[in-house]
Design a protein around this motif. Sequence first.
Motif, PDB file in Angstrom:
ATOM      1  N   ASP A  16       0.867  -1.173   0.000  1.00  0.00           N
ATOM      2  CA  ASP A  16       0.000   0.000   0.000  1.00  0.00           C
ATOM      3  C   ASP A  16       0.911   1.234   0.000  1.00  0.00           C
ATOM      4  N   SER A  17       1.087   1.841  -1.173  1.00  0.00           N
ATOM      5  CA  SER A  17       2.026   2.968  -1.264  1.00  0.00           C
ATOM      6  C   SER A  17       1.524   4.180  -0.483  1.00  0.00           C
ATOM      7  N   GLY A  18       0.203   4.318  -0.341  1.00  0.00           N
ATOM      8  CA  GLY A  18      -0.360   5.436   0.418  1.00  0.00           C
ATOM      9  C   GLY A  18       0.122   5.428   1.864  1.00  0.00           C
ATOM     10  N   TYR A  52       3.240   7.523   2.262  1.00  0.00           N
ATOM     11  CA  TYR A  52       3.006   8.971   2.383  1.00  0.00           C
ATOM     12  C   TYR A  52       2.466   9.290   3.773  1.00  0.00           C
ATOM     13  N   ARG A  53       1.587   8.432   4.269  1.00  0.00           N
ATOM     14  CA  ARG A  53       1.051   8.618   5.625  1.00  0.00           C
ATOM     15  C   ARG A  53       2.164   8.518   6.664  1.00  0.00           C
ATOM     16  N   ALA A  54       3.070   7.578   6.470  1.00  0.00           N
ATOM     17  CA  ALA A  54       4.165   7.386   7.434  1.00  0.00           C
ATOM     18  C   ALA A  54       5.067   8.625   7.491  1.00  0.00           C
ATOM     19  N   ALA A  76      -1.009  13.746   4.992  1.00  0.00           N
ATOM     20  CA  ALA A  76      -0.443  12.894   3.934  1.00  0.00           C
ATOM     21  C   ALA A  76      -0.723  13.485   2.558  1.00  0.00           C
ATOM     22  N   ALA A  77      -1.909  14.059   2.384  1.00  0.00           N
ATOM     23  CA  ALA A  77      -2.236  14.688   1.094  1.00  0.00           C
ATOM     24  C   ALA A  77      -1.302  15.876   0.847  1.00  0.00           C
ATOM     25  N   ALA A  78      -0.963  16.608   1.915  1.00  0.00           N
ATOM     26  CA  ALA A  78      -0.049  17.755   1.780  1.00  0.00           C
ATOM     27  C   ALA A  78       1.357  17.275   1.411  1.00  0.00           C
ATOM     28  N   VAL A  79       1.802  16.224   2.079  1.00  0.00           N
ATOM     29  CA  VAL A  79       3.129  15.655   1.815  1.00  0.00           C
ATOM     30  C   VAL A  79       3.209  15.112   0.377  1.00  0.00           C
ATOM     31  N   ALA A  80       2.119  14.497  -0.064  1.00  0.00           N
ATOM     32  CA  ALA A  80       2.099  13.843  -1.376  1.00  0.00           C
ATOM     33  C   ALA A  80       2.108  14.837  -2.534  1.00  0.00           C
ATOM     34  N   ARG A  81       1.910  16.122  -2.223  1.00  0.00           N
ATOM     35  CA  ARG A  81       1.951  17.135  -3.289  1.00  0.00           C
ATOM     36  C   ARG A  81       3.377  17.506  -3.656  1.00  0.00           C
ATOM     37  N   VAL A 116       9.595  14.844  -2.325  1.00  0.00           N
ATOM     38  CA  VAL A 116       9.232  13.779  -1.382  1.00  0.00           C
ATOM     39  C   VAL A 116       8.764  12.561  -2.184  1.00  0.00           C
ATOM     40  N   ARG A 117       7.966  12.822  -3.211  1.00  0.00           N
ATOM     41  CA  ARG A 117       7.492  11.726  -4.059  1.00  0.00           C
ATOM     42  C   ARG A 117       8.670  10.974  -4.668  1.00  0.00           C
ATOM     43  N   ALA A 118       9.681  11.730  -5.124  1.00  0.00           N
ATOM     44  CA  ALA A 118      10.835  11.092  -5.771  1.00  0.00           C
ATOM     45  C   ALA A 118      11.497  10.091  -4.828  1.00  0.00           C
ATOM     46  N   GLY A 137      -2.141   2.551  -5.158  1.00  0.00           N
ATOM     47  CA  GLY A 137      -1.842   3.956  -4.895  1.00  0.00           C
ATOM     48  C   GLY A 137      -2.613   4.872  -5.811  1.00  0.00           C
ATOM     49  N   ARG A 138      -1.936   5.958  -6.241  1.00  0.00           N
ATOM     50  CA  ARG A 138      -2.573   6.927  -7.139  1.00  0.00           C
ATOM     51  C   ARG A 138      -1.824   7.020  -8.464  1.00  0.00           C
ATOM     52  N   ASP A 139      -0.519   6.693  -8.427  1.00  0.00           N
ATOM     53  CA  ASP A 139       0.352   6.916  -9.597  1.00  0.00           C
ATOM     54  C   ASP A 139       1.135   5.647  -9.940  1.00  0.00           C
ATOM     55  N   ILE A 140       0.636   4.492  -9.515  1.00  0.00           N
ATOM     56  CA  ILE A 140       1.425   3.274  -9.719  1.00  0.00           C
ATOM     57  C   ILE A 140       1.506   2.917 -11.208  1.00  0.00           C
ATOM     58  N   ALA A 153     -12.696  16.717  -0.729  1.00  0.00           N
ATOM     59  CA  ALA A 153     -11.676  17.768  -0.752  1.00  0.00           C
ATOM     60  C   ALA A 153     -10.290  17.168  -0.988  1.00  0.00           C
ATOM     61  N   ARG A 154     -10.032  16.046  -0.333  1.00  0.00           N
ATOM     62  CA  ARG A 154      -8.712  15.425  -0.451  1.00  0.00           C
ATOM     63  C   ARG A 154      -8.505  14.828  -1.851  1.00  0.00           C
ATOM     64  N   ASP A 155      -9.566  14.226  -2.389  1.00  0.00           N
ATOM     65  CA  ASP A 155      -9.470  13.681  -3.752  1.00  0.00           C
ATOM     66  C   ASP A 155      -9.193  14.778  -4.758  1.00  0.00           C
ATOM     67  N   LEU A 167      -7.560  17.476  -4.231  1.00  0.00           N
ATOM     68  CA  LEU A 167      -6.125  17.770  -4.122  1.00  0.00           C
ATOM     69  C   LEU A 167      -5.309  16.747  -4.912  1.00  0.00           C
ATOM     70  N   ASP A 168      -5.627  15.466  -4.726  1.00  0.00           N
ATOM     71  CA  ASP A 168      -4.884  14.398  -5.399  1.00  0.00           C
ATOM     72  C   ASP A 168      -5.013  14.486  -6.922  1.00  0.00           C
ATOM     73  N   ARG A 169      -6.195  14.886  -7.386  1.00  0.00           N
ATOM     74  CA  ARG A 169      -6.443  14.917  -8.837  1.00  0.00           C
ATOM     75  C   ARG A 169      -5.873  16.155  -9.510  1.00  0.00           C
ATOM     76  N   THR A 170      -5.746  17.253  -8.748  1.00  0.00           N
ATOM     77  CA  THR A 170      -5.376  18.519  -9.395  1.00  0.00           C
ATOM     78  C   THR A 170      -3.947  18.958  -9.093  1.00  0.00           C
ATOM     79  N   ARG A 171      -3.233  18.219  -8.241  1.00  0.00           N
ATOM     80  CA  ARG A 171      -1.863  18.654  -7.928  1.00  0.00           C
ATOM     81  C   ARG A 171      -0.981  18.529  -9.180  1.00  0.00           C
ATOM     82  N   ALA A 172       0.101  19.324  -9.188  1.00  0.00           N
ATOM     83  CA  ALA A 172       0.976  19.327 -10.357  1.00  0.00           C
ATOM     84  C   ALA A 172       1.790  18.030 -10.447  1.00  0.00           C
TER      85      ALA A 172
HETATM   86  O1   DC Z   1      -4.392   5.786  -0.257  1.00  0.00           O
HETATM   87  P1   DC Z   1      -4.246   6.683   0.950  1.00  0.00           P
HETATM   88  O2   DC Z   1      -5.485   7.461   1.265  1.00  0.00           O
HETATM   89  O3   DC Z   1      -3.717   5.972   2.136  1.00  0.00           O
HETATM   90  O4   DC Z   1      -3.131   7.767   0.519  1.00  0.00           O
HETATM   91  C1   DC Z   1      -2.689   8.773   1.390  1.00  0.00           C
HETATM   92  C2   DC Z   1      -2.343  10.032   0.598  1.00  0.00           C
HETATM   93  O5   DC Z   1      -1.215   9.811  -0.228  1.00  0.00           O
HETATM   94  C3   DC Z   1      -3.464  10.524  -0.325  1.00  0.00           C
HETATM   95  O6   DC Z   1      -3.577  11.946  -0.237  1.00  0.00           O
HETATM   96  C4   DC Z   1      -2.997  10.143  -1.702  1.00  0.00           C
HETATM   97  C5   DC Z   1      -1.504  10.091  -1.581  1.00  0.00           C
HETATM   98  N1   DC Z   1      -0.901   9.049  -2.413  1.00  0.00           N
HETATM   99  C6   DC Z   1      -0.208   9.445  -3.522  1.00  0.00           C
HETATM  100  O7   DC Z   1      -0.151  10.634  -3.821  1.00  0.00           O
HETATM  101  N2   DC Z   1       0.399   8.509  -4.300  1.00  0.00           N
HETATM  102  C7   DC Z   1       0.326   7.216  -3.989  1.00  0.00           C
HETATM  103  N3   DC Z   1       0.929   6.331  -4.783  1.00  0.00           N
HETATM  104  C8   DC Z   1      -0.413   6.795  -2.864  1.00  0.00           C
HETATM  105  C9   DC Z   1      -1.015   7.745  -2.081  1.00  0.00           C
END
Ligand code: DC
Length: 225
Positions: free
Chosen positions: A38-40, A43-45, A99-104, A108-110, A129-132, A179-181, A183-188
């Motif tokens: 679970d890659s999410g 980001y939470r960690a 986690a949504a803030a960190v994931a932007r 950090v993503r790299a 995840g979101r970008d697998i 709101a969080r989705d 963010l996830d969908r519109t971040r750069a």
């Molecule tokens: O899936 P989750 O809700 O546990 O994910 C936590 C946050 O991390 C959520 O804002 C989406 C982000 N995320 C991401 O940007 N890329 C991933 N591969 C997994 C999660």
Amino acid sequence: VPPAHSRRPIIAIDGPSGAGKGTVARAIADALGFRHIDSGAMYRAVAWKAREAGVSLSDEHALVALAGRSRIDVTSTRVAVDDDEVTRAIRTPEIDAAAAAVARLPQVRAVLVERQRRMGEDGGIVMEGRDIGTVVFPGADVKVYLDASPDERARRRALDPAHSDRSSAVSDVASRLTARDELDRTRAASPLYSAPDAVIVDTTSKSIADVVSEVLALIREKVKT
Ligand code: DC
């Protein structure tokens, strides 16, 4: 990551929160004898560790350094950061937002994407995840994009025993989730969208068992497991 013919399969499962990724990914990994990541949770960690270490969510430089030096262990049943077991502590409304803030943050993503690729380089893995399928493993053997209506996703989140938001009203859960989705969908950096070669599965009115067999059938069609 080695080409498909020289490793075991990589299965990518993406989609918004509450679409069923966790439950489905775990069941599929069990059925195939693959590892489930679970890659999410990673980001939470990082978000949890930042709070613990007093690092501001707006200090990208410090967050990148923190992510780089933190040991994050993610298995199907347990998440740990350095010496702390955080399996439950990372599933709260506060960490959802952090986690949504960190994931932007691209840097950090790299750091996390590199670790995710290393975990998956031999294959035999189901990563959610979101970008697998778009960024982490663009060459994944099977890409699934799970989706469900916003109401249904909020209902599932409110019922999720692993998440502390269970006690909140479904309408509160729904507005936070939407709101969080957004963010996830519109971040750069690596926004959430379905890869062109992903199979989209709408889970709104399907049972878990039905979604699992649908995805397993898809996998068997595409790869020899
Ligand atoms: O899936 P989750 O809700 O546990 O994910 C936590 C946050 O991390 C959520 O804002 C989406 C982000 N995320 C991401 O940007 N890329 C991933 N591969 C997994 C999660």
